[in-house]
Design an enzyme around this catalytic site. Structure first.
Site, PDB file in Angstrom:
ATOM      1  CG  ASP A   1       0.176  -3.872   2.820  1.00  0.00           C
ATOM      2  OD1 ASP A   1       0.987  -3.235   1.746  1.00  0.00           O
ATOM      3  OD2 ASP A   1      -0.555  -3.356   3.359  1.00  0.00           O
TER       4      ASP A   1
ATOM      5  CB  SER B   1       2.752   1.704   6.499  1.00  0.00           C
ATOM      6  OG  SER B   1       1.726   1.399   7.085  1.00  0.00           O
TER       7      SER B   1
ATOM      8  CG  HIS C   1      -0.591   0.320   2.461  1.00  0.00           C
ATOM      9  ND1 HIS C   1      -0.333  -0.579   3.426  1.00  0.00           N
ATOM     10  CD2 HIS C   1      -0.240   1.442   3.106  1.00  0.00           C
ATOM     11  CE1 HIS C   1      -0.005   0.180   4.437  1.00  0.00           C
ATOM     12  NE2 HIS C   1       0.078   1.096   4.259  1.00  0.00           N
TER      13      HIS C   1
HETATM   14  N1  ARG Z   1      -4.650   0.837   7.701  1.00  0.00           N
HETATM   15  C1  ARG Z   1      -3.334   0.718   7.026  1.00  0.00           C
HETATM   16  C2  ARG Z   1      -2.712   2.129   7.153  1.00  0.00           C
HETATM   17  O1  ARG Z   1      -3.069   3.078   7.644  1.00  0.00           O
HETATM   18  C3  ARG Z   1      -3.382   0.395   5.505  1.00  0.00           C
HETATM   19  C4  ARG Z   1      -4.134   1.245   4.495  1.00  0.00           C
HETATM   20  C5  ARG Z   1      -3.917   0.345   3.100  1.00  0.00           C
HETATM   21  N2  ARG Z   1      -5.004  -0.246   2.931  1.00  0.00           N
HETATM   22  C6  ARG Z   1      -6.228   0.038   2.387  1.00  0.00           C
HETATM   23  N3  ARG Z   1      -7.472  -0.892   2.161  1.00  0.00           N
HETATM   24  N4  ARG Z   1      -6.769   1.403   2.234  1.00  0.00           N
HETATM   25  O2  ARG Z   1      -2.099   2.717   6.253  1.00  0.00           O
HETATM   26  N1  ASP Z   2      -1.376   1.613   7.936  1.00  0.00           N
HETATM   27  C1  ASP Z   2      -0.458   2.865   8.278  1.00  0.00           C
HETATM   28  C2  ASP Z   2       0.532   3.273   7.602  1.00  0.00           C
HETATM   29  O1  ASP Z   2       0.409   3.415   6.553  1.00  0.00           O
HETATM   30  C3  ASP Z   2       0.108   2.091   9.634  1.00  0.00           C
HETATM   31  C4  ASP Z   2      -0.762   2.546  10.911  1.00  0.00           C
HETATM   32  O2  ASP Z   2      -1.414   3.368  10.897  1.00  0.00           O
HETATM   33  O3  ASP Z   2      -0.702   1.758  11.751  1.00  0.00           O
HETATM   34  O4  ASP Z   2       1.604   3.923   7.911  1.00  0.00           O
END
Ligand code: ARG
Ligand code: ASP
Length: 720
Positions: free
Chosen positions: A219, A645, A83
């Protein structure tokens, strides 16, 4: 009574709890090393950060100013999240050649794909410069003047502090203006895409599983840093060669078990752990709900189009994911703040803080803090809400309006700085717009605008809106704009900007879309921004004083870490499950079995590719499986946030065991209140990554570049 007091104190103390925290790598020796060792770490603080010798920090670059990445081979191979590289993978994709869907693997250096504009940044040195930054500022009582002087000092230091010609100085504040730290950094500009799994692995579970445990997502993505012949940063060139790092992570195939020590090293973006209760109340009751509602509407419309049209799906993939990500996060954050009783816990902490203030005889300095916070947050409420509406509706979720806003800034620049400034910005804007319009679809955007602008007119504080907005048929206006405005296509926009500055500005001011944005932006800049900035500045000063008080009056054992600010931090803890609800316990490791349990053939979120099913059926896991099973994800008590991330998850010896990518649903409020019982970070098990590279993609040459290790585990010691 006494018991109650002690209990209360205990509760207050755990407001800034015994676990959690994001620590400055150069200060670990004094602050954390002992505790890290007691949790099982076998390294020293110097192995993690050392200015004079190569250390782990030399293998952890900031990835394109947002995510984190880590070097995993002597040839500059870096690992980050799928991502995080999503935009790049998307930009190389077409309907015929969709790397998001099919994955991408460069089978040799020559097949690696360049990504103009992309950078990674290494930290060379970290040093405290607080007294230099604050020189001659302590006696300035006017807050705006004080900030101005601080900024002047920072610019002067940034220009004068020693560094090599290819490096850069950066100064950042910590503890809300109580500490300043200088970073020397090196930014590499030739970063090429090496490998990415298909979305059915890299984004398995998509938005339904986002922020959720149990999780089964691979991921990850691979890139490579290229440097010039002297191993220094250089713009893209076919002459460039793979970068030779000062350090790279050995990759451990020994796996993880509950209670193992883990550490996450990366660039957490922003946390607000020391906000007063009244500010948290505003987030929970006003700001988060408004933002959630706006995005709800925008996302539903886009999703409808994306499901029907493959080209739109590619165009909107990255934008949609990023808007959906925080939409879902805010929902979880609100739930978590309410369930964990964060507001009451903060109130109790404040009561305790005031007692300490009284006891220390510091009422003069800190006595009025909290009541001033109350007054200010009450006063800022309508402006803060208006501001969020403007940001979400105009700047973030309606693209035509956000494009128009950039032109509005361009006109302002012209008025302020003249023709040359206008032309420079225009050239840059046109380059950026060319990319943005590739992914712009007027039909989708019109539907979004039609609904969002209606919400803006009816739900944002009325007295701060332009009156013209309230007296028109917004549906008809939207239709008219999309029919007549040059903003609805790249060619139109180019045409609008053609000629000299004066001509372009005149053309802009005849465009229906531009004039609409201008009306909104003028009202915002007149009615909202000045008042918001004025009160916000007061809150910034109060927050600095509050932080100073917390640092001064907290007991030595309290762990007061600085809020995240996109600088390199260390967080550590253990691999650990959690209990999200009564009678429910989540264990800390997931396996490929779980992927198959979630498998929905043909579904865009939960489809599984035939090749993966084949490997699963044959249990063909190579050396990466564990007792006939393939581990996929695991969780730990590391305190992470957005920006972490792609961060390396590291074992007690400094080997890579995983790749951080998310947090669990019940703990998404950790940016505001960290509850060690339920806050967990989610990592991809590095063995799953190796398995996908090797068995799924047959890209063994990449594994050959790495150094795989199998450290033995001392089981008795790692269980605490
Ligand atoms: N929650 C994670 C972060 O904050 C992964 C986000 C990417 N995935 C998604 N389905 N949008 O970045
Ligand atoms: N998914 C998040 C990122 O892209 C990490 C998090 O917020 O825990 O940095």
């Amino acid at each position: 009574m006494k018991f109650l007091r002690i209990l209360l104190l205990f509760v207050c103390f755990s407001a800034f709890s015994q676990q959690g925290g994001m620590w400055i790598p150069s200060l670990l020796e004094g602050m954390n090393e002992k505790e890290m060792k007691s949790l099982g770490m076998k390294m020293t603080a110097k192995d993690i950060y050392d200015v004079n010798n190569s250390s782990m920090k030399d293998a952890v670059p900031h990835f394109n100013n947002g995510c984190t990445s880590e070097v995993i081979s002597p040839k500059g191979l870096i690992l980050t999240n799928h991502h995080c590289g999503y935009g790049q993978i998307q930009s190389h994709s077409t309907v015929e050649n969709d790397y998001l869907e099919k994955g991408f693997w460069a089978m040799s250096l020559s097949e690696e794909l360049a990504n103009p504009g992309m950078v990674v940044t290494f930290i060379v040195k970290i040093e405290d410069v607080t007294s230099k930054v604050l020189e001659n500022t302590q006696t300035i009582s006017n807050e705006a003047d004080k900030q101005k002087k601080i900024q002047e000092n920072i610019s002067a230091l940034t220009n004068s502090l020693p560094k090599e010609s290819w490096q850069e100085n950066r100064i950042r504040t910590f503890y809300d203006g109580n500490q300043y730290i200088w970073f020397v950094v090196e930014t590499f500009k030739d970063i090429r895409l090496v490998g990415a799994p298909p979305s059915s692995i890299g984004k398995f579970g998509s938005d339904t599983d986002n922020w959720v445990w149990p999780r089964h997502t691979g991921d990850f993505a691979l890139f490579r840093i290229y440097a010039d012949k002297n191993n220094r940063p250089a713009a893209y060139s076919s002459e460039n060669v793979p970068y030779t790092p000062k350090h790279y992570f050995p990759v451990s195939t020994s796996g993880v078990q509950e209670n193992d020590f883990t550490m996450v090293f990366g660039y957490p973006g922003r946390t607000q752990e020391y906000l007063p209760a009244v500010a948290v109340e505003q987030i929970v009751n006003d700001l988060n709900p408004a933002k959630i509602e706006i995005r709800d509407v925008a996302l539903k419309i886009q999703d409808g189009f994306m499901r029907k049209d493959k080209a739109i799906k590619i165009q909107y993939a990255a934008k949609f994911a990023s808007v959906a990500n925080y939409w879902k996060k805010w929902i979880g954050e609100n739930k978590g703040l309410i369930k964990s009783n964060a507001i009451q816990i903060k109130k109790d902490f404040e009561k305790d803080f005031m007692n300490k203030v009284a006891k220390a005889g510091k009422q003069n300095e800190y006595g009025n803090l909290l009541s001033e916070f109350e007054t200010n947050y009450k006063a800022i409420a309508p402006y803060a809400l208006s501001r969020d509406y403007f940001m979400e509706v105009v700047m973030r979720n309606t693209e035509l309006l956000s494009f128009g806003y950039r032109l509005y800034q361009l006109e302002q620049l012209y008025n302020l700085r003249g023709e040359q400034a206008f032309n420079d910005r225009k050239t840059n804007l046109l380059m950026g717009f060319e990319e943005l319009y590739k992914d712009f679809n007027a039909t989708v955007d019109e539907k979004v605008m039609e609904q969002l602008i209606e919400m803006y007119a009816t739900k944002s504080p009325k007295e701060l809106l332009p009156q013209e907005l309230l007296n028109q048929d917004l549906k008809a206006k939207t239709a008219e704009i999309f029919k007549t405005s040059k903003l609805s296509s790249y060619n139109g926009l180019k045409e609008m900007l053609s000629g000299d500055a004066k001509t372009a500005v005149a053309t802009m001011n005849q465009d229906s879309g531009y004039l609409f944005v201008k009306m909104l932006a003028d009202a915002y800049n007149k009615n909202v921004a000045p008042k918001f900035d004025e009160i916000n500045l007061k809150n910034t000063a109060l927050q600095r004083t509050y932080m100073k008080g917390i640092l001064e009056l907290s007991p030595k054992e309290a762990r007061i870490f600085p809020d995240a600010n996109s600088t390199l931090r260390v967080t550590y803890g253990k691999v650990k499950g959690y209990a999200p609800a009564d009678a429910v316990y989540y264990s800390p490791v997931t396996y490929l079995e779980g992927v198959m349990e979630k498998y929905i053939p043909g579904d865009y979120e939960f489809d599984v590719s035939p090749k993966l099913i084949e490997l699963y059926n044959a249990k063909d896991y190579g050396p990466y499986g564990e007792n006939g099973k393939m581990p996929v994800n695991f969780i730990g008590t590391n305190h992470t946030t957005g920006g972490n991330s792609g961060s390396p998850a590291i074992d007690a010896h400094g080997n890579l065991i995983g790749l951080n990518f998310d947090r669990v649903w019940e703990g998404t409020m950790s940016d505001i209140y960290y509850d060690p019982e339920i806050c967990r970070n989610i990592m991809v098990d590095v063995r799953y990554i190796l398995f996908v590279i090797d068995k799924y993609a047959n890209a063994n040459h990449l594994i050959d570049e790495m150094t795989l290790v199998t450290p033995k585990k001392n089981k008795k010691k790692s269980k605490k």
